[in-house]
Design a protein around this motif. Structure first.
Motif, short mmCIF file in Angstrom:
data_model
loop_
_atom_site.label_atom_id
_atom_site.label_comp_id
_atom_site.label_asym_id
_atom_site.label_seq_id
_atom_site.Cartn_x
_atom_site.Cartn_y
_atom_site.Cartn_z
N HIS A 188 -23.96 2.31 13.57
CA HIS A 188 -24.45 1.31 12.62
C HIS A 188 -24.42 1.89 11.21
O HIS A 188 -25.17 2.80 10.89
CB HIS A 188 -25.87 0.90 13.01
N PHE A 189 -23.57 1.32 10.36
CA PHE A 189 -23.41 1.82 8.99
C PHE A 189 -24.32 1.04 8.05
O PHE A 189 -23.87 0.21 7.24
CB PHE A 189 -21.95 1.70 8.55
N LYS A 190 -25.61 1.31 8.12
CA LYS A 190 -26.58 0.57 7.31
C LYS A 190 -26.45 0.93 5.84
O LYS A 190 -26.04 2.03 5.47
CB LYS A 190 -28.00 0.90 7.78
N GLY A 191 -26.90 0.00 4.99
CA GLY A 191 -27.04 0.28 3.56
C GLY A 191 -25.77 0.80 2.92
O GLY A 191 -24.70 0.22 3.03
N SER A 192 -25.91 1.94 2.23
CA SER A 192 -24.79 2.48 1.45
C SER A 192 -23.77 3.22 2.29
O SER A 192 -22.85 3.82 1.76
CB SER A 192 -25.34 3.42 0.37
N ARG A 193 -23.90 3.18 3.60
CA ARG A 193 -22.93 3.88 4.46
C ARG A 193 -21.68 3.05 4.73
O ARG A 193 -20.79 3.49 5.46
CB ARG A 193 -23.60 4.24 5.79
N LYS A 194 -21.60 1.85 4.17
CA LYS A 194 -20.49 0.96 4.52
C LYS A 194 -19.14 1.49 4.07
O LYS A 194 -18.12 1.23 4.70
CB LYS A 194 -20.75 -0.44 3.95
N ARG A 195 -19.11 2.23 2.96
CA ARG A 195 -17.85 2.89 2.59
C ARG A 195 -17.38 3.79 3.72
O ARG A 195 -16.19 3.83 4.05
CB ARG A 195 -18.02 3.71 1.30
N THR A 246 -27.31 5.52 13.87
CA THR A 246 -27.08 5.40 12.43
C THR A 246 -26.93 6.79 11.81
O THR A 246 -27.78 7.65 12.02
CB THR A 246 -28.27 4.68 11.74
N PRO A 247 -25.85 7.02 11.06
CA PRO A 247 -25.73 8.31 10.36
C PRO A 247 -26.89 8.49 9.39
O PRO A 247 -27.12 7.63 8.55
CB PRO A 247 -24.40 8.18 9.60
N PRO A 248 -27.66 9.57 9.50
CA PRO A 248 -28.76 9.79 8.56
C PRO A 248 -28.26 9.90 7.14
O PRO A 248 -27.20 10.47 6.89
CB PRO A 248 -29.38 11.11 9.03
N GLU A 249 -28.99 9.31 6.22
CA GLU A 249 -28.61 9.35 4.81
C GLU A 249 -29.57 10.25 4.05
O GLU A 249 -30.78 10.06 4.11
CB GLU A 249 -28.64 7.94 4.22
#
Length: 392
Positions: A353-360, A334-337
């Motif tokens: 895995h593009f969790k949460g607000s990473r979907k853009r 998952t890319p760290p946010e």
């Protein structure tokens, strides 16, 4: 006498300053605090466009090295799934539903002071359209990395969804798909799906179809057919991370497609569902499934934190089932946010895995892949953009 009078005079003159200085500091703080609050607010605001930062992990061994958006060291291996026996296949299973009531969209428009749409590339999306776009992108990545694989979507029969995609099938499962029960329903849907596979005994005996249960906001960026070859003895596989309270992530679950593998995976998930319903029902909207997974695992094996601190696969027996534990760093990266320690992207990453607000970022990554045709360069885009907060 004169000295005494002089000292008193000076004291009287300085007396107002004694009361004035604290006041000046207070005023100064009042001016600074709004600035600090504004800075914190700006930092927490989600961006509506890609923000490129430094590529984390530069100079680290076994990490993706990027020069701009050009990958310098990732070499894609030949697809292993092409070498699998013709009687074996890997299919992906994901639960999907859409919340598109006019009332909800109207509320979002009021809250955000906008019409609820976002623009990515040259395309404008409403909230329901964004969900469909993410789903289509999920399928797109699978068709590139594993073109022989099928996608099975567990859906709410009342949702009245249609999906016209190659190798993609809807699998309706009745249940409670409200937001507050969604994660609980996901486990129930997985169990119902496995039960349906067990009812097709003849088909399973003559054709082995392995299953990988994933969220729909993941990108499969490498062939996963090797998983069932390299680890031939597991029944069910879970992904783990170095997190004391939530060491297991439910966004990736692999099931061997033999009768024994499907049966034992179903029994394991039924135990998870029981613990979920009895101990973590208050967390049914989010995290309850991960807490239940951790409880079941801890109750059956000697839980040592050292096993979860190293990103290396290991196996354990639970109620007669062989459970394979795979590192999230490779199979559920998952890319760290925002802030936090971050050592880059492993060279052998398989799933993002593009969790949460990473979907853009997921949609932006697919657009960039379409432009360049390079999975490695696309991973550099994800790596350099993953610490920003986007608007999904």
């Amino acid at each position: 006498m004169v000295l005494c009078r002089s000292w008193r005079t000076r004291f009287i003159l300085l007396l107002p300053l004694i009361f004035l200085i604290p006041l000046l500091f207070s005023v100064s703080e009042l001016h600074q605090k709004p600035i600090q609050r504004e800075q914190r607010t700006n930092l927490s605001k989600k961006s509506n466009h890609i923000i490129l930062g430094p590529a984390a992990g530069q100079g680290f061994p076994n990490r993706l090295q990027c020069e701009g958006l050009k990958a310098m060291n990732r070499i894609l291996l030949p697809s292993l799934q092409k070498n699998l026996d013709i009687s074996e296949r890997v299919s992906f299973v994901s639960m999907f539903t859409v919340y598109n009531s006019s009332r909800r969209l109207k509320m979002e428009s009021v809250d955000n002071n906008m019409d609820g749409k976002v623009i990515i590339g040259n395309t404008s999306y409403t909230k329901p359209e964004r969900s469909i776009a993410i789903l289509n992108t999920f399928i797109n990545f699978i068709q590139v990395s594993m073109p022989r694989s099928q996608v099975l979507l567990l859906t709410d029969p009342a949702a009245n969804l249609t999906m016209n995609r190659k190798n993609t099938t809807l699998f309706p499962v009745s249940g409670d798909y409200t937001r507050g029960q969604l994660m609980l329903q996901r486990i129930r849907s997985y169990i119902a799906f496995l039960e349906s596979r067990l009812q097709q005994k003849f088909e399973i005996q003559n054709f082995v179809n392995h299953y990988i249960f994933t969220d729909s906001d993941v990108a499969i960026v490498d062939d996963l057919g090797h998983l069932f070859e390299n680890y031939p003895d597991f029944h069910l596989a879970l992904t783990f991370r170095n997190n004391k309270d939530q060491p297991l992530n439910s966004g990736f679950i692999a099931v061997r497609g033999t009768l024994d593998g499907i049966r034992k995976s179903k029994i394991f998930l039924e135990e998870v569902l029981e613990i979920y319903s009895s101990k973590y029902i208050k967390a049914s909207r989010m995290l309850g499934d991960q807490l239940a997974l951790a409880w079941v695992v801890r109750s059956h094996i000697s839980f040592t934190t050292e096993l979860f601190q190293k990103p290396e696969a290991f196996s354990a027996e639970i109620n007669g089932s062989s459970i394979l534990f795979l590192p999230c760093a490779i199979f559920n990266w998952t890319p760290p946010e925002g802030a936090g320690q971050f050592h880059g992207m492993p060279l052998d990453v398989k799933v993002v895995h593009f969790k949460g607000s990473r979907k853009r970022l997921m949609l932006e990554a697919w657009n960039y892949y379409n432009k360049t045709g390079s999975t490695s360069d696309m991973l550099c885009l994800i790596l350099r953009s993953g610490r920003a907060k986007y608007d999904f």
